[in-house]
Design a protein around this motif. Structure first.
Motif, PDB file in Angstrom:
ATOM      1  N   ASN A 148       0.567  -0.522   5.733  1.00  0.00           N
ATOM      2  CA  ASN A 148       0.768  -1.793   5.099  1.00  0.00           C
ATOM      3  C   ASN A 148       0.169  -2.841   6.046  1.00  0.00           C
ATOM      4  OD1 ASN A 148       2.261  -0.876   3.076  1.00  0.00           O
ATOM      5  ND2 ASN A 148       4.250  -1.332   3.669  1.00  0.00           N
ATOM      6  N   PRO A 173       0.812  -1.286   0.040  1.00  0.00           N
ATOM      7  CA  PRO A 173       0.045   0.038   0.074  1.00  0.00           C
ATOM      8  C   PRO A 173       0.899   1.181   0.079  1.00  0.00           C
ATOM      9  CG  PRO A 173      -1.119  -1.566   1.339  1.00  0.00           C
ATOM     10  CD  PRO A 173       0.358  -2.218   0.937  1.00  0.00           C
ATOM     11  N   THR A 175     -12.013  -1.275   4.727  1.00  0.00           N
ATOM     12  CA  THR A 175     -10.922  -0.254   5.459  1.00  0.00           C
ATOM     13  C   THR A 175     -10.389   0.757   4.537  1.00  0.00           C
ATOM     14  OG1 THR A 175     -10.734  -2.134   7.021  1.00  0.00           O
ATOM     15  CG2 THR A 175      -9.097  -0.299   7.135  1.00  0.00           C
ATOM     16  N   THR A 176     -10.532   1.792   5.118  1.00  0.00           N
ATOM     17  CA  THR A 176     -10.046   3.077   4.235  1.00  0.00           C
ATOM     18  C   THR A 176      -9.221   4.027   5.352  1.00  0.00           C
ATOM     19  OG1 THR A 176     -11.786   3.046   2.678  1.00  0.00           O
ATOM     20  CG2 THR A 176     -10.515   4.885   2.940  1.00  0.00           C
ATOM     21  N   CYS A 222      -8.379  -0.832   1.697  1.00  0.00           N
ATOM     22  CA  CYS A 222      -7.941  -2.224   1.683  1.00  0.00           C
ATOM     23  C   CYS A 222      -8.341  -3.027   0.333  1.00  0.00           C
ATOM     24  CB  CYS A 222      -8.424  -3.017   2.574  1.00  0.00           C
ATOM     25  SG  CYS A 222     -10.211  -3.570   2.936  1.00  0.00           S
ATOM     26  N   ASP A 223      -9.264  -2.412  -0.399  1.00  0.00           N
ATOM     27  CA  ASP A 223      -9.736  -2.730  -1.852  1.00  0.00           C
ATOM     28  C   ASP A 223      -8.663  -2.781  -2.890  1.00  0.00           C
ATOM     29  OD1 ASP A 223     -10.112  -0.199  -1.990  1.00  0.00           O
ATOM     30  OD2 ASP A 223     -12.349  -0.490  -2.741  1.00  0.00           O
ATOM     31  N   LEU A 262      -3.984  -2.182   6.201  1.00  0.00           N
ATOM     32  CA  LEU A 262      -4.542  -2.361   4.852  1.00  0.00           C
ATOM     33  C   LEU A 262      -4.259  -3.852   4.428  1.00  0.00           C
ATOM     34  CD1 LEU A 262      -4.015   0.749   3.188  1.00  0.00           C
ATOM     35  CD2 LEU A 262      -6.291   0.098   4.173  1.00  0.00           C
ATOM     36  N   LEU A 263      -3.403  -4.518   4.626  1.00  0.00           N
ATOM     37  CA  LEU A 263      -3.107  -6.016   4.076  1.00  0.00           C
ATOM     38  C   LEU A 263      -4.075  -6.769   4.872  1.00  0.00           C
ATOM     39  CD1 LEU A 263       0.731  -5.622   3.286  1.00  0.00           C
ATOM     40  CD2 LEU A 263      -1.247  -5.915   1.756  1.00  0.00           C
ATOM     41  N   SER A 264      -3.927  -6.601   6.112  1.00  0.00           N
ATOM     42  CA  SER A 264      -4.802  -7.602   7.059  1.00  0.00           C
ATOM     43  C   SER A 264      -6.221  -7.420   6.764  1.00  0.00           C
ATOM     44  CB  SER A 264      -4.260  -7.322   8.663  1.00  0.00           C
ATOM     45  OG  SER A 264      -4.729  -5.948   8.986  1.00  0.00           O
ATOM     46  N   SER A 265      -6.592  -6.232   6.766  1.00  0.00           N
ATOM     47  CA  SER A 265      -7.954  -5.855   6.235  1.00  0.00           C
ATOM     48  C   SER A 265      -8.276  -6.575   4.805  1.00  0.00           C
ATOM     49  CB  SER A 265      -8.559  -4.524   6.303  1.00  0.00           C
ATOM     50  OG  SER A 265      -8.183  -3.858   7.512  1.00  0.00           O
ATOM     51  N   ASN A 266      -7.728  -6.520   3.754  1.00  0.00           N
ATOM     52  CA  ASN A 266      -7.748  -7.444   2.569  1.00  0.00           C
ATOM     53  C   ASN A 266      -8.025  -8.505   2.757  1.00  0.00           C
ATOM     54  OD1 ASN A 266      -7.749  -6.989  -0.189  1.00  0.00           O
ATOM     55  ND2 ASN A 266      -5.768  -7.343  -0.373  1.00  0.00           N
TER      56      ASN A 266
END
Length: 96
Positions: free
Chosen positions: A56, A24, A71-72, A86-87, A59-63
């Protein structure tokens, strides 16, 4: 990577990245460079605005989670407002 650039004064830089291949923070730097027309190595450091490692991780864990919510994270860097989700979408607009 999907790219939908409308840069210029008051315009939007919107890109979608695959966070499996691009961190990210790297996506944010690339999007900021596209929005401002600057070389990525010449941009202001993200450290003064947000913790890149935490960004990182979040966002990576939310993805990878199984929920329907995106998650934004939003912050401003050098006159540019950044929204990263996270998208994989990164949206950069000129800050007011």
């Amino acid at each position: 990577m999907q790219h939908d650039s409308q840069t210029g004064t008051g315009e939007t830089e919107r890109q979608q990245y695959d966070f499996e291949g691009t961190d990210p923070t790297v996506a944010v730097i690339q999007s900021l460079a596209n929005a401002t027309g600057e070389d990525p190595t010449e941009l202001e450091s993200l450290f003064g605005h947000i913790d890149p490692d935490a960004l990182n991780t979040l966002l990576l864990s939310s993805n990878r989670s199984d929920h329907d919510q995106v998650t934004t994270v939003s912050f401003t860097v050098d006159g540019q407002h950044v929204n990263v989700g996270c998208d994989g979408f990164v949206v950069v607009t000129e800050a007011d």
